[in-house]
Design an enzyme around this catalytic site. Sequence first.
Site, PDB file in Angstrom:
ATOM      1  N   LYS A   1       0.992  -1.046   0.080  1.00  0.00           N
ATOM      2  CA  LYS A   1      -0.110  -0.175  -0.084  1.00  0.00           C
ATOM      3  C   LYS A   1       0.993   1.010   0.033  1.00  0.00           C
ATOM      4  CE  LYS A   1      -0.481   0.043   5.118  1.00  0.00           C
ATOM      5  NZ  LYS A   1      -1.433  -0.235   6.130  1.00  0.00           N
TER       6      LYS A   1
ATOM      7  N   ARG B   1     -10.272   0.807  15.877  1.00  0.00           N
ATOM      8  CA  ARG B   1     -10.181   1.673  14.629  1.00  0.00           C
ATOM      9  C   ARG B   1     -11.042   1.127  13.516  1.00  0.00           C
ATOM     10  NH1 ARG B   1      -4.531   1.883  11.484  1.00  0.00           N
ATOM     11  NH2 ARG B   1      -5.000  -0.373  11.261  1.00  0.00           N
TER      12      ARG B   1
ATOM     13  N   TYR C   1      15.789  30.131   5.666  1.00  0.00           N
ATOM     14  CA  TYR C   1      14.642  30.828   6.031  1.00  0.00           C
ATOM     15  C   TYR C   1      14.635  31.083   7.485  1.00  0.00           C
ATOM     16  CZ  TYR C   1      12.211  30.362   1.605  1.00  0.00           C
ATOM     17  OH  TYR C   1      11.771  30.409   0.209  1.00  0.00           O
TER      18      TYR C   1
END
Length: 373
Positions: free
Chosen positions: A38, A136, A267
Site C-alpha cells: 500500500k 479503529r 528561512y
Amino acid sequence: MDIQERAWMEIDTHALIQNYQNLISFLPKDTGCICIVKANGYGHDAVQEALILQQQGAHFFGVATLAEAVQLKEANIKGDILILGHTLPRQMKELAQYDLIQTVGDVAYGYQLAEEAKRLEARVRIHLKIDTGMHRLGIDHRLSMDTLKALIEQPSLKLEGCFSHFACADSVDENDVAFTHQQAEKFAEWVKRARLAHIPVGKLHLSASAAIVNYPEFQWDYCRPGILLLGFDSGDMKHPYERNQVLSIYAKVTKIDVLPKQETIGYGRTYQAKQLRKVATISIGYGDGIPRNYQNGEVLIRDARCPIIGRISMDQLCCDVTDLPEVALFDLVTIIGNDQKESIRLEEMANKCGTITNEIVTHFSNRLPRIYR
C-alpha cells in the site's frame, strides 16, 4: 534529461529479493505472506515491488484502497489482492470486475456491500476484520455469532478469511507487551467460537511487520509484511534474521560558498555561524519528502558526515562542509544509504524527526525518480 541530475531514489532489487527469501525461511512452514504494498509500496513503487515479489513466488498482496488494487491488476499482478481499507458499495462493479477481496470491518457495511453485489448479480470476496482492541476498524470480537452468521450467509458474500491487527506490537513496554498478548488471546478465542458456530472462517492472519519479528508465536495461515520486506524497522523491532535496507536516496552539491562569522542562512535565520564556515547547498528538500524538522540530521559527502544547517527548504538544504576541503561542485550526496564506510539508515532520520520509518518513506515525493537496480 538525466534523471540523476538533481535527486533520485535507488531501490536494490537484490536486497528486496533477499529480504523476501529470508522472511520465508524465518516463518513457520505453513504460514504464507500477504505482501503489503500500500501507499505506493511504502514509497518504493508498488507495481515494481509487486512484480519482483511475484517473480519470487508471492501470490497474495495487500493494499489500502480500490485504486491501489486496480493499479496492480492492470500492471499484470496475477495473485489475490486484499483491500484493507474501505471501498464504497457503489464501487462494487470494480471489485467484481478485478476479482478483488474486500475487507469488511462493520456489519452494516457488510450488508450494504451484499445488497449492491446482489443488485449487480455478482458475488464479492471478503475477509472479516475483527476488532480485538485497536478500536479503529473491525467487528467487535464480542459480537454474537448469530449476528455474524446472518451476515456471511448472504448469498452475494463469499467469506475467504478473517483477521485482526495489533495496536502496539512494535513496543517493548511491559504494558504494551501484555496488551499484545491479550489481543492475540482474544483473536484465538474468537476463532474458536466462530468454528464452534460453524462459520467458515477461511484463511486467518494477525501479524504485520512488527509482530512477525517480535511475536513469531502468533502466526496463523498468513502474515502481512510491509515495511519489513524493505529492510526497515518500525518502532522497536528485534533482529532475528538478516534484512537489508532496500532504499537509497541521492542528490548533488549545487553550490559551495563561505558563510562569514555571525551571518545566518536559510528561512527564519535559525542558524548563525559562530565562526567562518564553508557551506554546501544540496539539491533536495521537503518538496521531495525530506522532513522539514530534520534540521539536526546529516548527509554523506565523500564518505564524511556533514551536518545539516538552517531550515530545510522545499527544494534545497544546506550542510556544513568546513571539514571537507576536497568537496566539489556536483559531488554525489547520500541522504539515505551507504557511501564507502559510512552509512545513514532511514531509522536514523525517523528517530531524529520523532516519527517512524513508515511515515518517512510514504512522504517521499513522486518528484524523486525511482530507479530499480
